[in-house]
Design a protein around this motif. Structure first.
Motif, PDB file in Angstrom:
ATOM      1  N   GLY A   1      -5.611   8.385  -7.522  1.00  0.00           N
ATOM      2  CA  GLY A   1      -6.398   7.655  -6.536  1.00  0.00           C
ATOM      3  C   GLY A   1      -7.843   8.131  -6.447  1.00  0.00           C
ATOM      4  N   PHE A   2      -8.601   7.402  -5.685  1.00  0.00           N
ATOM      5  CA  PHE A   2     -10.029   7.651  -5.545  1.00  0.00           C
ATOM      6  C   PHE A   2     -10.319   9.011  -4.909  1.00  0.00           C
ATOM      7  N   ARG A   3      -9.430   9.460  -4.044  1.00  0.00           N
ATOM      8  CA  ARG A   3      -9.683  10.728  -3.366  1.00  0.00           C
ATOM      9  C   ARG A   3      -9.272  11.949  -4.192  1.00  0.00           C
TER      10      ARG A   3
ATOM     11  N   TRP B   1      -1.007   6.324 -11.569  1.00  0.00           N
ATOM     12  CA  TRP B   1      -2.463   6.355 -11.488  1.00  0.00           C
ATOM     13  C   TRP B   1      -2.893   7.420 -10.494  1.00  0.00           C
TER      14      TRP B   1
ATOM     15  N   ASP C   1      -2.594   0.603   4.688  1.00  0.00           N
ATOM     16  CA  ASP C   1      -3.617  -0.422   4.454  1.00  0.00           C
ATOM     17  C   ASP C   1      -3.066  -1.834   4.646  1.00  0.00           C
TER      18      ASP C   1
ATOM     19  N   HIS D   1      -5.515  -5.626  -9.295  1.00  0.00           N
ATOM     20  CA  HIS D   1      -4.624  -4.678  -8.614  1.00  0.00           C
ATOM     21  C   HIS D   1      -4.687  -5.018  -7.117  1.00  0.00           C
TER      22      HIS D   1
ATOM     23  N   ARG E   1     -12.868  -0.193  -7.644  1.00  0.00           N
ATOM     24  CA  ARG E   1     -12.742  -0.664  -6.255  1.00  0.00           C
ATOM     25  C   ARG E   1     -14.024  -0.325  -5.532  1.00  0.00           C
TER      26      ARG E   1
ATOM     27  N   GLU F   1      -2.951  -5.215  -3.066  1.00  0.00           N
ATOM     28  CA  GLU F   1      -1.962  -4.804  -2.065  1.00  0.00           C
ATOM     29  C   GLU F   1      -1.436  -6.062  -1.395  1.00  0.00           C
TER      30      GLU F   1
ATOM     31  N   CYS G   1       0.863  -1.180   0.000  1.00  0.00           N
ATOM     32  CA  CYS G   1       0.000   0.000   0.000  1.00  0.00           C
ATOM     33  C   CYS G   1       0.894   1.223   0.000  1.00  0.00           C
TER      34      CYS G   1
ATOM     35  N   LYS H   1      -8.566   5.452 -10.342  1.00  0.00           N
ATOM     36  CA  LYS H   1      -9.335   4.612  -9.426  1.00  0.00           C
ATOM     37  C   LYS H   1     -10.774   5.119  -9.420  1.00  0.00           C
TER      38      LYS H   1
ATOM     39  N   GLU I   1       0.894   5.759  -7.162  1.00  0.00           N
ATOM     40  CA  GLU I   1      -0.157   6.775  -7.205  1.00  0.00           C
ATOM     41  C   GLU I   1       0.505   8.129  -7.431  1.00  0.00           C
TER      42      GLU I   1
ATOM     43  N   ARG J   1       3.647  -2.172  -7.660  1.00  0.00           N
ATOM     44  CA  ARG J   1       3.430  -0.934  -6.908  1.00  0.00           C
ATOM     45  C   ARG J   1       4.724  -0.726  -6.147  1.00  0.00           C
TER      46      ARG J   1
ATOM     47  N   LYS K   1       0.874   8.931   0.303  1.00  0.00           N
ATOM     48  CA  LYS K   1      -0.451   8.389   0.606  1.00  0.00           C
ATOM     49  C   LYS K   1      -1.498   9.477   0.825  1.00  0.00           C
ATOM     50  N   PRO K   2      -2.679   9.281   0.230  1.00  0.00           N
ATOM     51  CA  PRO K   2      -3.795  10.179   0.554  1.00  0.00           C
ATOM     52  C   PRO K   2      -4.347   9.791   1.925  1.00  0.00           C
TER      53      PRO K   2
ATOM     54  N   HIS L   1      -9.529  -1.967  -1.858  1.00  0.00           N
ATOM     55  CA  HIS L   1      -9.867  -0.697  -1.208  1.00  0.00           C
ATOM     56  C   HIS L   1     -11.343  -0.483  -0.923  1.00  0.00           C
TER      57      HIS L   1
ATOM     58  N   ASP M   1      -9.542  -3.729  -8.445  1.00  0.00           N
ATOM     59  CA  ASP M   1      -8.835  -3.605  -7.166  1.00  0.00           C
ATOM     60  C   ASP M   1      -9.809  -4.092  -6.090  1.00  0.00           C
TER      61      ASP M   1
HETATM   62  C1  PEP Z   1      -4.286   2.848  -2.697  1.00  0.00           C
HETATM   63  O1  PEP Z   1      -4.243   2.310  -3.808  1.00  0.00           O
HETATM   64  O2  PEP Z   1      -3.467   2.627  -1.787  1.00  0.00           O
HETATM   65  C2  PEP Z   1      -5.434   3.752  -2.413  1.00  0.00           C
HETATM   66  C3  PEP Z   1      -5.357   4.710  -1.505  1.00  0.00           C
HETATM   67  O3  PEP Z   1      -6.514   3.429  -3.137  1.00  0.00           O
HETATM   68  P1  PEP Z   1      -7.827   4.296  -3.468  1.00  0.00           P
HETATM   69  O4  PEP Z   1      -7.337   5.548  -4.089  1.00  0.00           O
HETATM   70  O5  PEP Z   1      -8.557   3.402  -4.417  1.00  0.00           O
HETATM   71  O6  PEP Z   1      -8.564   4.495  -2.190  1.00  0.00           O
END
Ligand code: PEP
Ligand code: CO
Length: 454
Positions: free
Chosen positions: A272-274, A270, A431, A399, A327, A401, A76, A296, A241, A115, A122-123, A359, A356
């Protein structure tokens, strides 16, 4: 099929994202120090080349067409302390083993994307963390700050960007040397056995399969006299990410003899979702680079978002350019994925679809430990295969982790940890990852699923 009103690349520059709202960016106490670091990063040699990036894009186009399968996996969050030979080889080993199992199940070549070598930012869901009345910035990954709960450790430090870039280079240098030296030679799968393979109930099945591959290679080479492709030189591509836009754009440049700009920190960045807002800085950054890019996607994705992503990121509908990494979570995918597929089709999109299953399936134990249940992960993957198939297309990859270490972070699997075991070897700062055995078991289950679907 160029689209009317498609985003105009003339307006794009490696740092044009600065005009857009940029979420999840750290606040550095000394912006001038950050600028000095970014200026230095711009001068350093790249980690990957445009040749490799374009090769991956071609291979991803084949995955989108259903003739290759993507295995993307790794931590992660990579940690600087894990830039160690044993850690790196163990990650390579588990990815190689999984990919062999998947090749047999899928009967098509597998694209291995780690990865790694840059998955350091990290978000976070909250900007701050409060403990015993003390409030500090959240830990955002080793390239930004450190996890210890002290003001010093949590203050974003721009020098960590350089330390991260250097570690990514060290990791990648080692990976390339291993691969070139024959570590990943399919004639010798024993090179990538993990120490604890012997103790696993999956060991026999895996070794039989490896033997089958070795025999098939010998037959082709000795009896038929043909070389089996690049069986002695398996490629790994890198991905992370693209979160810290200063870092990403510092190594985004033009190269001789090719049009366009390339992100040369990784083959496959890539978002991320956020940070996937179509009007946000991250999508603005991605739209101008030539790399294959991932987004994502998850619950609550709207048709309008899909249309805007495709318009921004893939106005010409080039296969291999855009990967949608979905995801949703095991309980929500059945409802949400078909709508997403329809939305992409309505735009004439050419996406590669990757599942994925991690997540959307994160949960907290009653004692507050972040974990994931192996059953949920399997369920989401199996549903993905079925849903794509029922819509007349193919899932193009997974995908995951994971780690090559014997950690106890996710619950379940044949010999997997129970909730009570999680404390034994829980290392992740962010994660929970599948351990070696869970990863291999997942690969076997996916391979069986692909076989039975044929
Ligand atoms: C990640 O891939 O570690 C992650 C934070 O995923 P997501 O953006 O899908 O929440
Ligand atoms: Co994660």
């Amino acid at each position: 099929m160029p689209v009317e009103g498609a985003a105009d690349l003339a307006e794009w520059k490696p740092d044009s994202w600065r005009r857009c709202p940029a979420l999840q960016q750290p606040e550095y106490p000394d912006p001038a120090a950050l600028e000095r670091v970014l200026a230095e990063l711009r001068q350093l040699p790249p980690l990957v080349t445009s040749w490799e990036v374009m090769l991956l894009r071609e291979q991803l186009a084949e995955a989108a067409a259903g003739t290759r399968f993507v295995l993307q996996g790794g931590d992660c969050a990579e940690r600087f302390v894990d830039c160690r030979p044993a850690r790196i080889t163990n990650t390579l080993k588990v990815l190689l083993q999984m990919s062999l199992v998947l090749v047999v199940g899928a009967e098509r070549p597998v694209i291995r994307i780690g990865r790694f070598a840059g998955q350091y930012a990290k978000p976070r869901s909250a900007n701050e963390e409060t403990l015993d009345g003390v409030c500090l910035p959240s830990y955002r990954g080793d390239i930004i700050n450190r996890p210890e709960f002290t003001a010093e450790a949590r203050t974003p430090d721009p020098d960590l960007l350089l330390r991260g870039y250097e570690r990514a280079a060290l990791a990648l240098n080692f990976i390339r040397a291993l691969v070139k030296g024959g570590f990943a030679d399919l004639h010798h799968p024993e090179y990538f056995d993990l120490d604890w393979v012997e103790h696993s109930p999956l060991a026999d099945e895996y070794h039989q399969m490896a033997q089958t591959i070795r025999d098939a290679l010998r037959f082709m080479e000795n009896v038929l006299g043909v070389r089996a492709g690049d069986s002695d030189r398996i490629d790994f591509f890198t991905a992370h990410e693209a979160l810290h836009l200063g870092y990403e754009s510092a190594q985004t440049r033009q190269v001789p003899r090719r049009p366009g700009f390339f992100n040369l920190t990784a083959h496959f960045p890539w978002v991320g979702f956020r940070t996937n807002q179509p009007e946000g800085a991250h999508i603005e950054y991605l739209r101008g680079i030539e790399n294959p890019v991932g987004v994502k996607v998850g619950v609550d994705t709207t048709r309008e978002q899909v249309a805007r992503w495709i318009e921004a990121l893939d106005p010409q509908r080039r296969p291999g350019r855009l990967t949608l990494i979905h995801r949703f979570g095991a309980s929500r995918i059945a409802d949400a994925l078909p709508k997403l597929i329809e939305a992409v089709r309505a735009e004439g999109g050419q996406a590669l679809w990757v599942c994925d299953p991690m997540h959307g399936n994160t949960q907290m134990t009653s004692s507050g430990v972040k974990t994931r249940n192996f059953e949920d992960i399997i369920s989401e993957v199996e549903q993905s295969f079925d849903l794509h198939r029922s819509m007349g297309q193919k899932l193009g990859g997974v995908h995951i982790e994971l780690t090559g270490e014997n950690v106890t972070e996710c619950i379940g699997g044949t010999r997997g940890p129970s909730e009570a075991d999680l404390a034994r070897a829980y290392e992740s700062e962010v994660d929970p990852r599948l351990n070696y055995e869970q990863s291999l078991e997942l690969a076997f289950l996916i391979a069986r699923k692909m076989k039975s679907d044929r």
